[in-house]
Design an enzyme around this catalytic site. Structure first.
Site, PDB file in Angstrom:
ATOM      1  N   ASP A  24       0.832  -1.206   0.000  1.00  0.00           N
ATOM      2  CA  ASP A  24       0.000   0.000   0.000  1.00  0.00           C
ATOM      3  C   ASP A  24       0.870   1.261   0.000  1.00  0.00           C
ATOM      4  O   ASP A  24       0.530   2.273  -0.610  1.00  0.00           O
ATOM      5  CB  ASP A  24      -0.902  -0.002   1.246  1.00  0.00           C
ATOM      6  CG  ASP A  24      -2.123   0.883   1.084  1.00  0.00           C
ATOM      7  OD1 ASP A  24      -2.311   1.451  -0.002  1.00  0.00           O
ATOM      8  OD2 ASP A  24      -2.881   1.022   2.048  1.00  0.00           O
ATOM      9  N   HIS A  71      -5.889   5.454   7.116  1.00  0.00           N
ATOM     10  CA  HIS A  71      -5.069   6.452   6.444  1.00  0.00           C
ATOM     11  C   HIS A  71      -5.154   7.752   7.234  1.00  0.00           C
ATOM     12  O   HIS A  71      -6.202   8.094   7.779  1.00  0.00           O
ATOM     13  CB  HIS A  71      -5.541   6.665   5.001  1.00  0.00           C
ATOM     14  CG  HIS A  71      -5.099   5.561   4.090  1.00  0.00           C
ATOM     15  ND1 HIS A  71      -4.066   5.696   3.195  1.00  0.00           N
ATOM     16  CD2 HIS A  71      -5.530   4.281   3.972  1.00  0.00           C
ATOM     17  CE1 HIS A  71      -3.890   4.550   2.554  1.00  0.00           C
ATOM     18  NE2 HIS A  71      -4.768   3.667   2.999  1.00  0.00           N
ATOM     19  N   CYS A 121      -3.485   5.707  -2.659  1.00  0.00           N
ATOM     20  CA  CYS A 121      -4.097   4.598  -3.373  1.00  0.00           C
ATOM     21  C   CYS A 121      -4.302   5.031  -4.812  1.00  0.00           C
ATOM     22  O   CYS A 121      -4.880   6.081  -5.060  1.00  0.00           O
ATOM     23  CB  CYS A 121      -5.428   4.216  -2.730  1.00  0.00           C
ATOM     24  SG  CYS A 121      -6.318   2.973  -3.675  1.00  0.00           S
TER      25      CYS A 121
HETATM   26 MG    MG Z   1      -4.783   1.674   2.041  1.00  0.00          MG
END
Ligand code: MG
Length: 305
Positions: A16, A209, A240
């Site tokens: 990520d 986040h 993202c």
């Molecule tokens: Mg994420």
């Protein structure tokens, strides 16, 4: 305060964390990051992703990353798998766990994941069967579990429904993600308490986040609801490619520091972890959002005589 005394960190920095970075991180740089992360005592790592290399070029070397990384006993290696094509690639690698995902909001499924919820669930079901056949554990990811950039609030029932499907697929874990960083501690606590009571056989993990600065407050809310496993990313790397305006994941070092200061154990050596963060900053040539590297470890000094 009631909270778990042992907390598990799932490091997602090389997945990520870097998937939306424009600068391609070379294989040897990814492997060095992972080596430093392992050396710091991190025991769960979501190392890479089998998404289409056309859509996410940064993850094109997923198989090479898994083949090349150090994996001492006791370290669990996971990879994100979006569909059967990804699953076929994952099956050729040595993996402890695959991470499947479906968005709780239909808008996100259709706009960003390129298929509706039912199709995504069908794909997850098919992949889950293969993963179990290969002896891999499965974490079912619920994307936009706390809010969707297109639909706003996500009803509890939508998350519950997907968690139930994952339970039927034989997932021992379900991860709830605040994909773009919209939620708050009250909502996290409500969701975590509700869903844990509903599915006591499943371990729920949380993925935050820090888009709006609420990341660690959300961790605390999760802890108070009894959640003991969190995704974090070294340096707070993240974003993202499919989620507009998502910024960094909560940083591993800031999260671990908070946990240690509160008396929870993670098994992670913070000094060594900062070496991984420092290396990541050197790779990208900029200061990353995580604060501990630049603030330094807390120094309490000697108690006054
Ligand atoms: Mg994420």
């Amino acid at each position: 305060m009631n909270m778990p005394s042992q907390v598990h960190i799932v490091e997602v920095g090389t997945r990520d964390g870097i998937q939306a970075e424009k600068q391609f991180v070379e294989l040897d740089q990814k492997l060095r990051m992972l080596e430093l992360i392992v050396a710091a005592g991190v025991r769960r790592i979501e190392a890479t992703s089998f998404v289409s290399p056309r859509h996410v070029p940064q993850m094109a070397d997923a198989a090479e990353v898994l083949a090349g990384m150090e994996r001492p006993p006791g370290v669990e290696i996971e990879a994100l798998v979006p569909n059967m094509r990804g699953m076929e690639r994952a099956l050729e690698c040595q993996l402890d766990r695959v991470v499947l995902f479906v968005a709780a909001s239909e808008g996100f499924n259709l706009k960003n994941l390129r298929a509706g919820r039912e199709k995504m669930l069908d794909a997850a079901r098919e992949a889950a069967k293969e993963a179990h056949g290969a002896g891999m554990k499965i974490r079912g990811g619920v994307v936009t579990a706390f809010g969707c950039p297109y639909e706003g609030r996500v009803p509890l029932e939508a998350v519950e429904r997907i968690a139930g499907d994952y339970a039927d697929m034989g997932c021992d874990e379900v991860g709830l993600a605040d994909t773009v960083g919209m939620t708050n501690p009250v909502a996290v606590r409500r969701m975590a308490e509700h869903i844990r009571a509903k599915f006591p056989e499943i371990r729920f993990t949380l993925h935050f986040h820090n888009t709006r600065g609420v990341g660690l407050a959300n961790v605390l809310a999760g802890l108070e609801a009894g959640v003991d496993t969190f995704d974090t990313s070294i340096g707070g790397l993240g974003g993202c490619p499919f989620a507009p305006r998502a910024t960094g994941n909560i940083s591993t070092e800031d999260t671990v520091n908070m946990l240690h200061e509160m008396g929870a154990e993670t098994g992670i050596n913070l000094g060594k972890l900062l070496e991984a963060v420092s290396y990541a900053e050197s790779v990208f040539g900029r200061q990353l959002p995580g604060q501990l590297l630049h603030a330094g470890l807390p120094e309490w000094g000697a108690p006054a005589a």
